[in-house]
Design an enzyme around this catalytic site. Structure first.
Site, PDB file in Angstrom:
ATOM      1  N   HIS A  62      -1.415  10.855  -2.004  1.00  0.00           N
ATOM      2  CA  HIS A  62      -2.486  10.192  -1.757  1.00  0.00           C
ATOM      3  C   HIS A  62      -3.831  11.043  -1.397  1.00  0.00           C
ATOM      4  O   HIS A  62      -4.619  11.197  -1.940  1.00  0.00           O
ATOM      5  CB  HIS A  62      -2.624   9.156  -0.341  1.00  0.00           C
ATOM      6  N   GLU A  92      -4.305   4.077  -8.536  1.00  0.00           N
ATOM      7  CA  GLU A  92      -5.455   4.687  -8.167  1.00  0.00           C
ATOM      8  C   GLU A  92      -5.622   5.740  -8.736  1.00  0.00           C
ATOM      9  O   GLU A  92      -4.863   6.971  -8.325  1.00  0.00           O
ATOM     10  CB  GLU A  92      -5.852   4.739  -6.920  1.00  0.00           C
ATOM     11  N   ASP A 112      -0.983   6.295  -5.942  1.00  0.00           N
ATOM     12  CA  ASP A 112      -2.174   7.052  -6.070  1.00  0.00           C
ATOM     13  C   ASP A 112      -1.788   8.380  -7.066  1.00  0.00           C
ATOM     14  O   ASP A 112      -0.674   8.669  -6.887  1.00  0.00           O
ATOM     15  CB  ASP A 112      -2.508   7.518  -4.696  1.00  0.00           C
ATOM     16  N   HIS A 137       0.790  -1.109   0.094  1.00  0.00           N
ATOM     17  CA  HIS A 137       0.033   0.013  -0.041  1.00  0.00           C
ATOM     18  C   HIS A 137       0.791   1.474  -0.128  1.00  0.00           C
ATOM     19  O   HIS A 137       1.604   1.468   0.856  1.00  0.00           O
ATOM     20  CB  HIS A 137      -0.758  -0.083   1.020  1.00  0.00           C
ATOM     21  N   GLU A 168       1.061  -0.485  -4.731  1.00  0.00           N
ATOM     22  CA  GLU A 168      -0.292   0.357  -5.084  1.00  0.00           C
ATOM     23  C   GLU A 168       0.291   1.684  -4.839  1.00  0.00           C
ATOM     24  O   GLU A 168       1.071   2.126  -3.903  1.00  0.00           O
ATOM     25  CB  GLU A 168      -1.495   0.086  -4.067  1.00  0.00           C
TER      26      GLU A 168
END
Length: 244
Positions: A55, A108, A42, A11, A40
């Site tokens: 994020h 994301e 963002d 993450h 992962e």
């Protein structure tokens, strides 16, 4: 199989605040690569249209400065330190170059409004990338846009039962139950682990839609993740590659 290499996903990279490795930083991504984990991350757009890896909507938590990331230029953001370290907010393009396909990416797209500049910028930047990647968003309109404009990209719907900053109501009901899936047609679902039920897991498996969970922070949570899901986004622990 979509998730052949997405069983364990770090993450925001394999970050570790105690060791001076902030989330969504190049050192965090390098640690994930070294561990063999998928990553992962963002993406936001800056005031001057640059895609950066960060994020939050606001800067305070990670930089100690007030304001929104969308209201700062990339040059202005480069004056801000990530979590008191020497790290800076990276450009998405620089992260793609840095990772270079060594591990898979779960990207994301952070857009709460109508699709447009962020999605277009992402498509332009990812076009030449040769490594494995998949995309997700909480915004079903973003997933719908990708279906229309880049159907070859594997896309996923992020969801949970309650959304931060969103009062209970029709919108929350629709998003939590993914009622736009019939239009967006995601290839996979990414749902908060604490909200995943046996019913949801069985429904996804019946429809042959892979189910990711987020965010696993304790080893005993992997029992539920392994039982109900096809992959897990984790942080604060370092699972063995055979643990999922």
């Amino acid at each position: 199989m979509i998730f052949k290499r997405y069983g364990l996903i770090a993450h925001r990279g394999l970050h570790d605040r105690a060791r001076g490795v902030p989330e969504n930083s190049l050192p965090a991504f390098e640690c994930a690569v070294a561990g063999g984990y998928a990553i992962e991350l963002d993406i936001h757009l800056t005031k001057d249209g640059q895609a950066v890896v960060f994020h939050d909507d606001t800067l305070m938590r990670m930089t100690g400065k007030s304001g929104n990331i969308k209201d700062r230029t990339y040059a202005e953001l480069q004056t801000l330190a990530l979590d008191g370290t020497n790290c800076r907010i990276p450009l998405f393009q620089d992260v793609l170059t840095y990772v270079g396909g060594r591990v898979p990416l779960l990207i994301e797209l952070k857009n709460k409004g109508f699709p447009g500049a962020l999605e277009q910028t992402f498509i332009r930047l990812i076009r030449g990338y040769r490594g494995p990647y998949i995309v997700e968003s909480f915004n079903p309109l973003t997933i719908w846009w990708l279906r229309r404009h880049a159907p070859q990209i594997i896309r996923g719907q992020l969801a949970c039962m309650e959304y931060d900053g969103m009062r209970p109501g029709l919108r929350t009901f629709i998003l939590s139950r993914m009622l736009f899936n019939c239009i967006a047609r995601p290839h996979f679902i990414s749902y908060r682990l604490s909200d995943i039920t046996e019913r949801l897991s069985k429904k996804c498996r019946r429809q042959r839609i892979p189910l990711l969970c987020w965010t696993v922070r304790q080893k005993d949570e992997f029992d539920k993740a392994r039982r109900l899901c096809d992959g897990a986004i984790f942080e604060q622990i370092r699972p063995t590659l055979r643990s999922f």
